[in-house]
Design an enzyme around this catalytic site. Structure first.
Site, PDB file in Angstrom:
ATOM      1  N   GLY A  37       0.831  -1.195   0.000  1.00  0.00           N
ATOM      2  CA  GLY A  37       0.000   0.000   0.000  1.00  0.00           C
ATOM      3  C   GLY A  37       0.863   1.242   0.000  1.00  0.00           C
ATOM      4  O   GLY A  37       2.003   1.209   0.493  1.00  0.00           O
ATOM      5  N   GLN A  76       3.024  10.128   1.115  1.00  0.00           N
ATOM      6  CA  GLN A  76       4.334   9.471   1.228  1.00  0.00           C
ATOM      7  C   GLN A  76       5.250   9.798   0.054  1.00  0.00           C
ATOM      8  O   GLN A  76       6.461   9.612   0.134  1.00  0.00           O
ATOM      9  CB  GLN A  76       4.163   7.943   1.305  1.00  0.00           C
ATOM     10  CG  GLN A  76       3.468   7.467   2.559  1.00  0.00           C
ATOM     11  CD  GLN A  76       3.373   5.954   2.567  1.00  0.00           C
ATOM     12  OE1 GLN A  76       2.415   5.388   2.041  1.00  0.00           O
ATOM     13  NE2 GLN A  76       4.363   5.290   3.132  1.00  0.00           N
ATOM     14  N   CYS A  93       5.986   0.027   7.157  1.00  0.00           N
ATOM     15  CA  CYS A  93       5.568   1.170   6.345  1.00  0.00           C
ATOM     16  C   CYS A  93       6.724   1.552   5.426  1.00  0.00           C
ATOM     17  O   CYS A  93       7.874   1.576   5.878  1.00  0.00           O
ATOM     18  CB  CYS A  93       5.217   2.346   7.253  1.00  0.00           C
ATOM     19  SG  CYS A  93       4.732   3.830   6.361  1.00  0.00           S
ATOM     20  N   LEU A  94       6.425   1.843   4.158  1.00  0.00           N
ATOM     21  CA  LEU A  94       7.504   2.187   3.226  1.00  0.00           C
ATOM     22  C   LEU A  94       8.217   3.478   3.635  1.00  0.00           C
ATOM     23  O   LEU A  94       9.347   3.710   3.225  1.00  0.00           O
ATOM     24  CB  LEU A  94       6.958   2.298   1.799  1.00  0.00           C
ATOM     25  CG  LEU A  94       6.443   0.979   1.199  1.00  0.00           C
ATOM     26  CD1 LEU A  94       5.917   1.184  -0.210  1.00  0.00           C
ATOM     27  CD2 LEU A  94       7.542  -0.082   1.216  1.00  0.00           C
ATOM     28  N   HIS A 145      -4.296   1.618   7.714  1.00  0.00           N
ATOM     29  CA  HIS A 145      -2.948   2.192   7.698  1.00  0.00           C
ATOM     30  C   HIS A 145      -2.854   3.311   6.658  1.00  0.00           C
ATOM     31  O   HIS A 145      -2.336   4.399   6.950  1.00  0.00           O
ATOM     32  CB  HIS A 145      -1.947   1.064   7.401  1.00  0.00           C
ATOM     33  CG  HIS A 145      -0.522   1.493   7.293  1.00  0.00           C
ATOM     34  ND1 HIS A 145       0.459   1.053   8.148  1.00  0.00           N
ATOM     35  CD2 HIS A 145       0.104   2.309   6.404  1.00  0.00           C
ATOM     36  CE1 HIS A 145       1.619   1.599   7.797  1.00  0.00           C
ATOM     37  NE2 HIS A 145       1.432   2.360   6.741  1.00  0.00           N
ATOM     38  N   GLU A 146      -3.370   3.055   5.444  1.00  0.00           N
ATOM     39  CA  GLU A 146      -3.225   4.038   4.360  1.00  0.00           C
ATOM     40  C   GLU A 146      -4.119   5.259   4.584  1.00  0.00           C
ATOM     41  O   GLU A 146      -3.715   6.388   4.299  1.00  0.00           O
ATOM     42  CB  GLU A 146      -3.527   3.403   2.997  1.00  0.00           C
ATOM     43  CG  GLU A 146      -2.637   2.217   2.620  1.00  0.00           C
ATOM     44  CD  GLU A 146      -1.146   2.486   2.745  1.00  0.00           C
ATOM     45  OE1 GLU A 146      -0.716   3.653   2.607  1.00  0.00           O
ATOM     46  OE2 GLU A 146      -0.392   1.520   3.000  1.00  0.00           O
ATOM     47  N   HIS A 177      -2.515   7.615   6.820  1.00  0.00           N
ATOM     48  CA  HIS A 177      -1.532   8.470   6.145  1.00  0.00           C
ATOM     49  C   HIS A 177      -2.183   9.753   5.624  1.00  0.00           C
ATOM     50  O   HIS A 177      -1.577  10.818   5.647  1.00  0.00           O
ATOM     51  CB  HIS A 177      -0.902   7.738   4.948  1.00  0.00           C
ATOM     52  CG  HIS A 177       0.285   6.891   5.293  1.00  0.00           C
ATOM     53  ND1 HIS A 177       1.427   7.400   5.888  1.00  0.00           N
ATOM     54  CD2 HIS A 177       0.538   5.575   5.096  1.00  0.00           C
ATOM     55  CE1 HIS A 177       2.315   6.419   6.050  1.00  0.00           C
ATOM     56  NE2 HIS A 177       1.792   5.295   5.583  1.00  0.00           N
TER      57      HIS A 177
HETATM   58 NI    NI Z   1       2.692   3.441   5.540  1.00  0.00          NI
END
Ligand code: NI
Length: 168
Positions: free
Chosen positions: A46, A51, A92-93, A134-135, A138
């Site tokens: 995701g 991000q 998380c990226l 989670h997304e 963000h």
């Molecule tokens: Ni993330």
């Protein structure tokens, strides 16, 4: 398509609530394609627009094993959350190499616009439900570390800074 740079804390865009998408144009379609390419290359399941430095309510997700089922969500919101919770390890990226147990609703329902502007709903449980929560976090300037104790959060942020220094 091109790969985008993924921001890490303490970049301010990661902590800023993102703006609603009010027009679906070529730039937005390209952004979603680039976000998917960036997510698959990472690899991740995701990615949210903040991000990659775009403060818009845009999310891409693919939790399929085969990585062939991309979902593009504009202005996603949770319209239902289960009363039950799961605790599972999350990454998380934007926080590469960092993982922690996070408590999430077991199941959720999200409503969103698809890339053609059509209103859709997505009923999710398990990994997809976790990923959606989670997304969407963000988009509100929330990282998974914000769900942890200050002690754990600071530990992860310190490790991240150390890791970045070691690579520099
Ligand atoms: Ni993330």
């Amino acid at each position: 398509m091109s790969s985008l740079e993924i921001l890490q804390p303490p970049h301010p865009t990661l902590k800023t609530p993102a703006a609603l998408v009010d027009e679906i144009d070529g730039a937005l379609v390209r952004l979603m394609a680039d976000m998917l390419e960036t997510m698959y290359a990472a690899p991740g399941i995701g990615l949210a627009a903040p991000q990659v430095g775009v403060s818009r309510r845009v999310v891409v997700i693919d939790t399929s094993e085969e990585k062939n089922a991309p979902v593009r969500l504009l202005n996603p919101t949770l319209t239902w959350r289960s009363d039950t919770f799961d605790v599972a390890e999350e990454g998380c990226l934007s926080l590469p190499g960092q993982f922690a147990d996070v408590k999430r609703h077991t199941a959720v329902v999200a409503s969103y616009l698809d890339p053609s502007g059509k209103e859709r709903t997505l009923e999710a449980e398990g990994l997809l439900a976790r990923c959606l929560q989670h997304e969407i976090d963000h988009l509100d300037g929330i990282l998974f570390t914000d769900h942890l104790s200050a002690l754990k959060r600071n530990m992860i942020l310190r490790r991240l800074i150390k890791q970045r220094r070691a690579r520099a």
